[in-house]
Each structure stands twice: as structure tokens, then as C-alpha cells.
Design an enzyme around this catalytic site. Structure first.
Site, mmCIF file in Angstrom:
data_model
loop_
_atom_site.group_PDB
_atom_site.id
_atom_site.type_symbol
_atom_site.label_atom_id
_atom_site.label_comp_id
_atom_site.label_asym_id
_atom_site.label_seq_id
_atom_site.Cartn_x
_atom_site.Cartn_y
_atom_site.Cartn_z
ATOM 1 N N GLU A 284 0.830 -1.206 0.000
ATOM 2 C CA GLU A 284 0.000 0.000 0.000
ATOM 3 C C GLU A 284 0.867 1.260 0.000
ATOM 4 O O GLU A 284 0.524 2.267 -0.609
ATOM 5 C CB GLU A 284 -0.943 -0.033 1.216
ATOM 6 C CG GLU A 284 -2.150 0.853 1.049
ATOM 7 C CD GLU A 284 -3.293 0.498 2.005
ATOM 8 O OE1 GLU A 284 -3.290 -0.617 2.576
ATOM 9 O OE2 GLU A 284 -4.175 1.342 2.179
ATOM 10 N N GLU A 287 2.131 1.666 -3.421
ATOM 11 C CA GLU A 287 1.026 2.122 -4.276
ATOM 12 C C GLU A 287 0.821 3.636 -4.099
ATOM 13 O O GLU A 287 0.639 4.367 -5.081
ATOM 14 C CB GLU A 287 -0.271 1.372 -3.906
ATOM 15 C CG GLU A 287 -1.447 1.763 -4.801
ATOM 16 C CD GLU A 287 -2.779 1.155 -4.351
ATOM 17 O OE1 GLU A 287 -2.805 0.339 -3.411
ATOM 18 O OE2 GLU A 287 -3.803 1.540 -4.942
ATOM 19 N N CYS A 304 -8.603 -1.942 4.067
ATOM 20 C CA CYS A 304 -8.534 -3.166 4.881
ATOM 21 C C CYS A 304 -9.806 -3.455 5.656
ATOM 22 O O CYS A 304 -9.998 -4.562 6.130
ATOM 23 C CB CYS A 304 -7.345 -3.117 5.815
ATOM 24 S SG CYS A 304 -7.057 -1.508 6.484
ATOM 25 N N SER A 324 -7.477 1.918 -2.376
ATOM 26 C CA SER A 324 -6.245 1.172 -2.667
ATOM 27 C C SER A 324 -6.606 -0.186 -3.261
ATOM 28 O O SER A 324 -7.588 -0.816 -2.862
ATOM 29 C CB SER A 324 -5.466 0.970 -1.361
ATOM 30 O OG SER A 324 -4.566 -0.100 -1.513
ATOM 31 N N LYS A 363 -15.597 -9.416 8.183
ATOM 32 C CA LYS A 363 -14.523 -10.252 7.614
ATOM 33 C C LYS A 363 -15.089 -11.566 7.075
ATOM 34 O O LYS A 363 -14.513 -12.163 6.170
ATOM 35 C CB LYS A 363 -13.447 -10.525 8.658
ATOM 36 C CG LYS A 363 -12.573 -9.319 8.973
ATOM 37 C CD LYS A 363 -11.525 -9.107 7.914
ATOM 38 C CE LYS A 363 -10.795 -7.793 8.117
ATOM 39 N NZ LYS A 363 -10.026 -7.410 6.922
ATOM 40 N N GLU A 366 -16.232 -10.571 3.766
ATOM 41 C CA GLU A 366 -15.077 -10.305 2.892
ATOM 42 C C GLU A 366 -14.502 -11.614 2.342
ATOM 43 O O GLU A 366 -14.247 -11.746 1.135
ATOM 44 C CB GLU A 366 -13.985 -9.558 3.674
ATOM 45 C CG GLU A 366 -12.739 -9.275 2.863
ATOM 46 C CD GLU A 366 -11.644 -8.606 3.688
ATOM 47 O OE1 GLU A 366 -11.219 -7.511 3.331
ATOM 48 O OE2 GLU A 366 -11.209 -9.188 4.706
ATOM 49 N N GLU A 371 -14.412 -12.771 -5.587
ATOM 50 C CA GLU A 371 -13.070 -12.575 -6.156
ATOM 51 C C GLU A 371 -11.949 -13.057 -5.213
ATOM 52 O O GLU A 371 -10.788 -13.079 -5.607
ATOM 53 C CB GLU A 371 -12.863 -11.100 -6.524
ATOM 54 C CG GLU A 371 -12.756 -10.114 -5.368
ATOM 55 C CD GLU A 371 -14.106 -9.567 -4.888
ATOM 56 O OE1 GLU A 371 -15.148 -10.212 -5.146
ATOM 57 O OE2 GLU A 371 -14.100 -8.512 -4.220
ATOM 58 N N CYS A 517 -10.472 -1.638 14.763
ATOM 59 C CA CYS A 517 -10.862 -3.050 14.940
ATOM 60 C C CYS A 517 -10.996 -3.469 16.400
ATOM 61 O O CYS A 517 -11.699 -4.433 16.690
ATOM 62 C CB CYS A 517 -9.838 -3.962 14.280
ATOM 63 S SG CYS A 517 -9.881 -3.827 12.507
HETATM 64 FE FE1 HC0 Z 1 -8.470 -5.253 11.489
HETATM 65 FE FE2 HC0 Z 1 -6.902 -5.650 9.548
HETATM 66 S S1 HC0 Z 1 -6.479 -4.245 11.268
HETATM 67 S S2 HC0 Z 1 -9.031 -4.769 9.322
HETATM 68 O O1 HC0 Z 1 -8.791 -3.374 11.829
HETATM 69 O O2 HC0 Z 1 -5.719 -3.898 7.630
HETATM 70 O O3 HC0 Z 1 -10.826 -7.022 11.433
HETATM 71 O O4 HC0 Z 1 -7.528 -6.298 14.031
HETATM 72 O O5 HC0 Z 1 -7.335 -7.966 10.948
HETATM 73 O O6 HC0 Z 1 -7.358 -7.706 7.431
HETATM 74 O O7 HC0 Z 1 -4.222 -6.632 9.864
HETATM 75 C C1 HC0 Z 1 -10.008 -6.343 11.582
HETATM 76 C C2 HC0 Z 1 -8.003 -5.892 13.163
HETATM 77 C C3 HC0 Z 1 -7.533 -6.872 10.783
HETATM 78 C C4 HC0 Z 1 -7.144 -6.915 8.165
HETATM 79 C C5 HC0 Z 1 -5.193 -6.323 9.724
HETATM 80 C C6 HC0 Z 1 -6.245 -4.547 8.301
#
Ligand code: HC0
Length: 583
Positions: A284, A287, A304, A324, A363, A366, A371, A517
Site C-alpha cells: 500500500e 502504491e 482493509c 487502494s 470479515k 469479505e 473474487e 478493529c
Molecule cells: Fe483489522 Fe486488519 S487491522 S481490518 O482493523 O488492515 O478485522 O484487528 O485484521 O485484514 O491486519 C479487523 C483488526 C484486521 C485486516 C489487519 C487490516
């Protein structure tokens, strides 16, 4: 100021204070159920007065008043536990129970249900109004969230979380009386609404009307399958939160114990999403430098937080080119496990099963995105399963540890497995709002200037303020960055960008959940502002004590570039670590 009497005690409070807060000042505890002082952020309150558990008697008034949303008046005389008040509270709870499904022993919220707790606290011993039970269908259309409207007590906290905190507004109160229900807008299955799967509704739901989807059984089965090589990764935020459920102070660094627990559960290898967070920073960061040098679309947005990605897709599809192209760390580790790791260890990638431990309900969604099957494409082998096979939230891991009878608090500290087990302080702070930005700045500065950063801590991007900003001079270019957490705060920035403002900013970090998170929708309950702040403190303390605090200095990241990826943004990176979104 206003002076009043509560249970015989005089108390003086500022005008506009509610009876509930005034009582608190007088040392009198009034029970509450639907009330929430803060939904995610300090300035968002939920006080609809729906449950009427907080009622009190006001001298001179015939009817009881709900204390959470009634302001004090000069000279008021209030009584908080007269027989009339006690009887009314019990009856209100009994009314709630009369149509509630009372399958408490098998309920996903058994033990952490606020309705259960308040009934115990208020000594409810019978249910006099015997009503019909609710009979709404269960909505399991979302890969992240389960709705059981039969458990809904109409407190509407979820609506505040969705509408006010996140500005997604996917839920509504519908119908009257016995038929009243909180449902996805228009009565659609959740998956067909604009829900972004962030799970902030599940964090505030007092019962099991909204919970995470439970995928623990899939993991038990995978672990027991002798043909599968089951690897697990742990998100940055889980390093400081799992311990809460086992009696450790909020924010305690339980990294070593979590690794030990995962090994005892039977995983074949335990890896750290912190490792792939470092990998993300490389990709990133390069990028961003590429976009700045080549007049690319700026500001670049972090990618993320999957709730955030879905938010852009739903509400700001015209701004997708700002996102990104990097996948999230979770989705980087998956395909690397089924390519680089598989090759290094001589394991057939068809047999590798990747589990993630995430603080996040989104997540799950996700990992299920169509994809996210880069390893299968890379090997041109349809027998290779998805890059990440199962995502468990922190709460699900906690349940598995309990099921296995592991004495978590007394576990020894154990170490992650090599190849994808080393994470730096920069990766650790990903779990807190501002952390991805700070980690990126630590690396970008050194890559661009070739100099060592004099000071690693970028205090301006830390903390619980909704929107934060900083600027850093890199070889004569002032790189300007913004950080926002919660989708309500993100919306403020997106509206400005759409209006043509913020053009001179280079990089924007957005995390869908308040605090980042550590405040994710899959975290231990309760997750209030207080827990969020203590967990953030724990995150930065762990960063400080780690021997390596910059992503580009992670030896296992240096190794994968040398042995496999060759360079950031290279051919293999594009195959495995980057993606794109279509408006
Ligand atoms: Fe997060 Fe992550 S930091 S989104 O906030 O970038 O869920 O903890 O795992 O993937 O590393 C959440 C937390 C993750 C991802 C990381 C990012």
C-alpha cells in the site's frame, strides 16, 4: 443549576441533566435496559425510553416517568424504589418475557444476555401476562450476522447504531403492539439491504436478536480431518481483547496465550495477521508513492476494513477509484498460505484450510466475496478452496476455547510458527484507529527519504477523535493524511470529496468501527467506549515493547520479497495481493 431531591438526598446538577444522571451523581443506581449512554462514540446517546425499566416516581405526578430521558426540574422530589416503582419495573419485564422465546440454555447469548441479567437483578420470579410467543422467521441471509426477531425487545439500540453511528440506516421499527418488530428496511432479508455487515448492531443488542453467524463447527470438523492442514491467523486487535472473556484486565496483551490456546485446539500452524499487515504496508505504501509520482487518483483510501469497502460500494460508488487496490491483511495471508507457504513446506494447496480469528463480522463477508479465490486461480486448480476458508470472530474463538476446557488465563506464552508468524509494532497498531496510517508513514518516510525516522510515534493520528489529520514532510513534499473511524465520520469526509474538497490530501484511513478493529462487531461483549479506550492503550503498549516497529524491517517480509514476490507491486503481488472493485 437545578437542585432536586432523590431518595431523600439533595443533589445539584446542571440544567438539562436527566433524572438518571442526577441519580448517579447522588449515588443512587437506577436500573436500565434499553438505555445506552454511548453508542460507539462519546457523543452518540440512545435514550428512547422504550423499555420503561428505569421508571421512577416524581412527587406530584400521577404517572411514573422514565428517568433516562426526563430532564430534572428545580425542586423535584424523586423516589426510585417505592412499591409502585418496583411493581411497574417487574411488570414491564414480565410483559417483555411474555412473548419472548425463553430458550435461554441454548441461546447464543446465554450468560451475556442483558435481559437475563436485569431479570435477575430485579428479582423477577414469575411471568403473569401469558401471551402468544412471537413467530417471526429467522434471517440467516447474511454471511456475517444472524437475526432472530423473536428475541427482539424493541429497545432499538441497533437502529441507533446503524442509523446514527454508521449512517447506513438498514434497520427500521415496523408494526404495532404484539406485531411490532425491528427488521431490515422494507422487510427484506438483511443481505438484500445496504447493510455493510459491520456488526455494531450485534455489539449493542441486549439479547440474541442480532448475533454473529456461528462458524465454529466448520473449524472443529476441519481440525479433526486428517487430510487437512489447518492454519490459523490472528488479527491485530485480537492480541489485546481475547483475555477479557477469561477475567484478565481489558487491554491485556494475551498474544502468547492466544497462540498457546490455538495450538491446544489442534491447528497445524499458527500465523499472525500482523505479518500480512506488514506485507500490506509494503504494497500500500508503494502504491501511494506510485500514485503521487504518476498523478494517480488521490487521496488514496485504505482498503482493509471490509465494512468500509461495502459502504463505498453502496453509497459512494463514484469514489471507488480512490480505494487502494491492496487486499486486506486477512485476504493477503490466505492466498500466500496456499502458494508460498505450500511450496516451502511441500504441502498440496488443495489440503490447506485457512481459518482467521477476526474482531470483525464483516470479515466473514469479505472472505466470501467471489473474487477472493486468488490461490485457486494462481494454480489454475478448482479443487483449491477459497483463500480464507472460515472466519471466526473473537467471540467464537472464546467459545471454542471454553468448549475445549482450556484454562486460558494460566496458559504459558507460546510463539507463532515461522514463515508468516513475525509481526512488527507497525502491524500491531493496525488494530486501533490511525494505526494503518501511522504504520504506512513509518515505512513511506524511510523509503522515500532514505533517512531513519527520528521519532516513530505519530500522535496526531491516534485517539478517539472522530476525524484526525497530520502532515509529514518527505523530501520537500508535504504528505497530508486524514483518519476517520465509524462510518458516520467516514461519510463526512466522503461528502467533502464528492464536493471537490480535500483534493490536496494524499492518503485517508477509514475504519468502519469506532476505535478501529478493537471496537469491531465481533469483539467481546461488552464493547463500550471504556473498553475501546483501554484496548487502544494495550495496542500501543505492545507496539512499544516489540523489538521491530517498522514493517519494512520485518525479516519474514524481507524473505518473501527475496524468495517469492520479488518486489512490491510486482507480477505475483498483482496476482495474489491486489484486487479491484467495480462501481
Ligand atoms: Fe483489522 Fe486488519 S487491522 S481490518 O482493523 O488492515 O478485522 O484487528 O485484521 O485484514 O491486519 C479487523 C483488526 C484486521 C485486516 C489487519 C487490516
Amino acid at each position: 443549576n437545578v437542585t432536586l431531591t432523590i431518595d431523600g438526598q439533595k443533589v445539584t446538577v446542571p440544567e438539562g441533566t436527566t433524572i438518571l444522571k442526577a441519580a448517579e451523581k447522588a449515588g443512587v443506581k437506577i436500573p436500565t435496559l434499553c438505555f445506552l449512554e454511548h453508542v460507539g462514540l462519546r457523543h452518540i446517546k440512545h435514550d428512547v425510553g422504550a423499555c420503561r425499566v428505569c421508571v421512577v416516581e416524581v412527587e406530584g405526578k400521577k404517572d411514573l416517568v422514565s428517568s433516562c430521558n426526563t430532564p430534572v426540574e428545580e425542586g423535584m422530589v424523586i423516589r426510585t424504589h417505592t412499591p409502585k416503582v418496583i411493581a411497574a419495573r417487574k411488570l414491564n419485564l414480565e410483559m417483555m418475557l411474555s412473548d419472548h422465546h425463553l430458550d435461554c440454555p441454548t441461546c447464543p447469548k446465554n450468560g451475556i444476555c442483558e435481559l437475563q441479567a436485569i431479570c435477575a437483578e430485579l428479582n423477577v420470579r414469575q411471568i403473569r401476562p401469558q401471551g402468544e410467543k412471537k413467530d417471526f422467521p429467522i434471517d440467516d441471509s447474511s454471511p456475517s450476522i444472524m437475526r432472530n426477531p423473536n428475541k427482539c425487545i424493541l429497545c432499538q439500540r441497533c437502529i441507533t447504531a446503524c442509523k446514527v453511528l454508521q449512517t447506513v440506516d438498514a434497520l427500521e421499527l415496523y408494526g404495532n403492539g404484539f406485531d411490532a418488530v425491528v427488521r431490515p428496511k422494507g422487510g427484506l432479508p438483511l443481505i438484500e439491504t445496504q447493510c455493510v455487515a459491520c456488526g455494531q448492531c450485534a455489539l449493542v443488542c441486549p439479547t440474541a436478536a442480532i448475533v454473529e453467524k456461528d462458524d465454529t463447527w466448520k473449524v472443529w470438523e476441519a481440525i479433526a480431518d486428517p487430510n487437512k492442514h489447518v492454519v490459523v491467523q490472528t488479527a491485530p486487535a485480537t492480541h489485546v481483547t481475547i483475555g477479557e472473556a477469561f477475567g484478565l484486565p481489558v487491554g491485556t496483551d494475551i498474544t502468547g496465550k492466544m497462540v498457546a490456546a490455538l495450538k491446544r485446539l489442534g491447528f497445524d500452524a499458527v500465523f499472525d495477521t500482523n505479518w500480512s499487515a506488514d506485507l500490506t504496508i509494503m504494497e500500500e505504501g508503494y502504491e501511494l508513492i506510485h500514485r503521487i509520482k504518476n498523478n494517480g487518483v488521490l487521496p488514496q483510501f485504505t482498503s482493509c476494513s471490509p465494512g468500509w469497502i461495502k459502504f463505498v460500494e453502496e453509497f459512494y460508488p463514484d469514489l471507488i477509484p480512490h480505494i487502494s487496490s491492496c487486499k486486506s491483511p486477512q485476504q493477503m495471508l490466505g492466498p500466500i498460505a496456499k502458494t508460498y507457504y505450500a511450496e516451502k513446506k511441500g504441502i498440496n494447496p488443495e489440503n490447506i484450510f485457512v481459518v482467521s480469528i477476526m474482531p470483525c463480522t464483516a470479515k466473514k463477508y469479505e472472505a466470501a466475496r467471489p473474487e477472493m479465490n486468488a490461490a485457486s486461480k494462481y494454480w489454475n486448480n478448482p479443487n483449491i478452496t477459497r483463500d480464507v476458508d472460515v472466519v471466526l470472530t473473537s467471540r467464537e474463538l472464546i467459545r471454542m476455547i471454553r468448549e475445549a476446557g482450556i484454562d486460558f488465563a494460566n496458559l504459558p506464552d507460546e510463539k507463532y510458527d515461522p514463515i508468516m508468524g513475525e509481526g512488527t509494532g507497525a502491524a500491531q497498531i493496525f488494530g486501533a484507529t490511525g494505526g494503518v496510517m501511522e504504520a504506512a508513514l513509518r515505512t513511506a518516510y524511510e523509503v522515500v527519504t532514505g533517512k531513519t525516522l527520528p521519532r516513530l510515534d505519530f500522535e496526531d493520528v491516534r485517539g478517539m477523535k472522530d476525524i484526525k489529520e497530520a502532515s509529514v514532510n518527505m523530501n520537500g513534499v508535504t504528505v497530508k493524511v486524514l483518519v476517520a473511524h465509524s462510518l458516520g465520520a467516514a461519510r463526512q469526509l466522503m461528502d467533502k470529496i464528492r464536493a471537490g474538497e480535500l483534493k490536496d490530501y494524499h492518503f485517508i484511513e477509514i475504519m468502519a468501527c469506532p476505535g478501529g478493529c478493537i471496537g469491531g462487531g465481533g469483539q467481546p461483549i461488552p464493547t463500550t467506549v471504556e473498553e475501546r479506550e483501554l484496548r487502544i492503550k494495550g495496542i500501543y503498549e505492545r507496539d512499544k515493547k516489540l523489538p521491530i516497529r517498522k514493517s519494512h524491517e520485518n525479516p519474514e517480509i524481507q524473505a518473501i520479497y527475496k524468495e517469492f514476490l520479488k518486489e512490491p507491486l510486482g507480477h505475483k503481488s498483482h496476482q495474489l495481493l491486489h484486487t479491484h472493485y467495480t462501481p
